[in-house]
Design a protein around this motif. Sequence first.
Motif, PDB file in Angstrom:
ATOM      1  N   THR A  12      -5.955 -31.627  60.304  1.00  0.00           N
ATOM      2  CA  THR A  12      -5.559 -30.932  59.061  1.00  0.00           C
ATOM      3  C   THR A  12      -6.959 -30.437  58.526  1.00  0.00           C
ATOM      4  OG1 THR A  12      -5.396 -32.493  57.453  1.00  0.00           O
ATOM      5  CG2 THR A  12      -3.535 -32.272  58.824  1.00  0.00           C
ATOM      6  N   LEU A  28      -4.816 -27.340  61.940  1.00  0.00           N
ATOM      7  CA  LEU A  28      -3.837 -26.747  61.009  1.00  0.00           C
ATOM      8  C   LEU A  28      -4.627 -26.580  59.612  1.00  0.00           C
ATOM      9  CD1 LEU A  28      -0.038 -28.104  60.404  1.00  0.00           C
ATOM     10  CD2 LEU A  28      -1.614 -27.601  58.392  1.00  0.00           C
ATOM     11  N   ASP A  29      -4.300 -25.269  59.073  1.00  0.00           N
ATOM     12  CA  ASP A  29      -5.174 -24.950  57.863  1.00  0.00           C
ATOM     13  C   ASP A  29      -4.500 -23.918  57.057  1.00  0.00           C
ATOM     14  OD1 ASP A  29      -8.239 -25.405  57.163  1.00  0.00           O
ATOM     15  OD2 ASP A  29      -7.283 -23.872  55.951  1.00  0.00           O
ATOM     16  N   ILE A  37       0.046 -28.000  54.046  1.00  0.00           N
ATOM     17  CA  ILE A  37       0.428 -29.327  54.275  1.00  0.00           C
ATOM     18  C   ILE A  37       1.586 -29.778  53.132  1.00  0.00           C
ATOM     19  CG2 ILE A  37      -1.685 -29.883  55.328  1.00  0.00           C
ATOM     20  CD1 ILE A  37      -2.389 -31.361  52.664  1.00  0.00           C
ATOM     21  N   ILE A  96       6.153 -28.314  57.709  1.00  0.00           N
ATOM     22  CA  ILE A  96       5.307 -29.442  58.224  1.00  0.00           C
ATOM     23  C   ILE A  96       6.226 -30.142  59.178  1.00  0.00           C
ATOM     24  CG2 ILE A  96       4.318 -31.275  58.160  1.00  0.00           C
ATOM     25  CD1 ILE A  96       2.558 -28.732  57.500  1.00  0.00           C
ATOM     26  N   HIS A 123      -6.597 -36.313  59.134  1.00  0.00           N
ATOM     27  CA  HIS A 123      -6.275 -35.548  57.884  1.00  0.00           C
ATOM     28  C   HIS A 123      -7.418 -35.218  56.919  1.00  0.00           C
ATOM     29  CE1 HIS A 123      -4.306 -34.114  54.529  1.00  0.00           C
ATOM     30  NE2 HIS A 123      -3.981 -35.299  53.725  1.00  0.00           N
ATOM     31  N   ALA A 148      -7.553 -31.990  55.202  1.00  0.00           N
ATOM     32  CA  ALA A 148      -7.030 -31.065  54.388  1.00  0.00           C
ATOM     33  C   ALA A 148      -7.113 -31.663  52.990  1.00  0.00           C
ATOM     34  CB  ALA A 148      -5.730 -30.458  54.746  1.00  0.00           C
ATOM     35  N   LEU A 168       2.516 -35.314  55.207  1.00  0.00           N
ATOM     36  CA  LEU A 168       2.160 -35.441  56.427  1.00  0.00           C
ATOM     37  C   LEU A 168       2.532 -36.935  56.921  1.00  0.00           C
ATOM     38  CD1 LEU A 168      -1.351 -33.918  55.811  1.00  0.00           C
ATOM     39  CD2 LEU A 168       0.430 -32.941  57.462  1.00  0.00           C
TER      40      LEU A 168
END
Length: 339
Positions: A9, A35-36, A63, A69, A83, A85, A111
């Motif tokens: 992330t 994932l962003d 997120i 998600i 993780h 993000a 998450l």
Amino acid sequence: MTRKKILVTGGAGFIGGNFVQYLVDKYPQYDIYNLDLLTYAGDLIKHKHIEAKDNYHFVRADIADRETIMGIFGKEKFDYVVHFAAESHVDRSITDPGVFVQTNVVGTQVLLDASRAVDVKKFVHVSTDEVYGELDFDPTTFFTEETPLQPNSPYSASKASSDLLVRAYNETYGLPVNITRCSNNYGPYHFPEKLIPLTISRVLNGQKVPVYGDGKNIRDWLHVIDHCAAIDLVLHEGVNGEVYNVGGHNERTNLEVVKTIIKTLGKSEELIEFVKDRLGHDKRYAIDPTKLENLGWKPTYTFDTGIAQTIQWYLDNQDWWEQILSGEYQNYFEKQYNI
């Protein structure tokens, strides 16, 4: 043989972006999912050279958006989550703390729930030494993994909160986790609002370089590639439930950092402009990374070698940071993907 799926992330950001490239290049046998949400600090230009690789995948999502998600995790069944993000700029947290709580706390909880739902084999939560608060200027004192959490900014408070959630999901639900807490990172693709790239870009443009207060605040600087290697080790070898501090043993005052950059670029220290100090500005951060070193990690960059490499990278990649400063990078996703 089933290929491992690793979700990263925040992989369009600075540290997460470097880690995505690190994994894609080192582990062709893994599928790496970036994932962003592509907020102001995320760009995909940095990943142009890996976009065509079979083991790289990009997913645009928030997120904190639970439904989305959960759907992504249900479809892809990730094996591992790393993780990154987070909202991370302290100054922005002072002016708008609510965004930090939403992303850093609520997003982390979403998450964790999604990871539980698909039995993720490990959740690595990338945190910061700022959760420990501040140290005095005694050079013999360091943060260890046993140092109490005493965050002083809305940013570090939101990260400490997410750390505690990760710990709780390990203790309560048995979710396999590790937490890493790093010192200040620097290196390629560092967003230009942060001290080192801000100084480089402003010096190259002949602009004044703002320095908070008297510039004597001390940070322990860690090259981003050393950080990537540390997280890779924790992902594969970290003991379940353990926290690992990642530090470079490269303490410098902010003023020393600025002066080093100015000297390297052959400019005058008259460019330095002292400005009103940041609210709640921590005096000093310094990490004891012995626990991680015992796991098998050592930094490869000294600050002198790392800052020279970083300055050269910014000289060689002016097109990247000039697009960031102009805002043009924000159009890349739409141009590339016709969305």
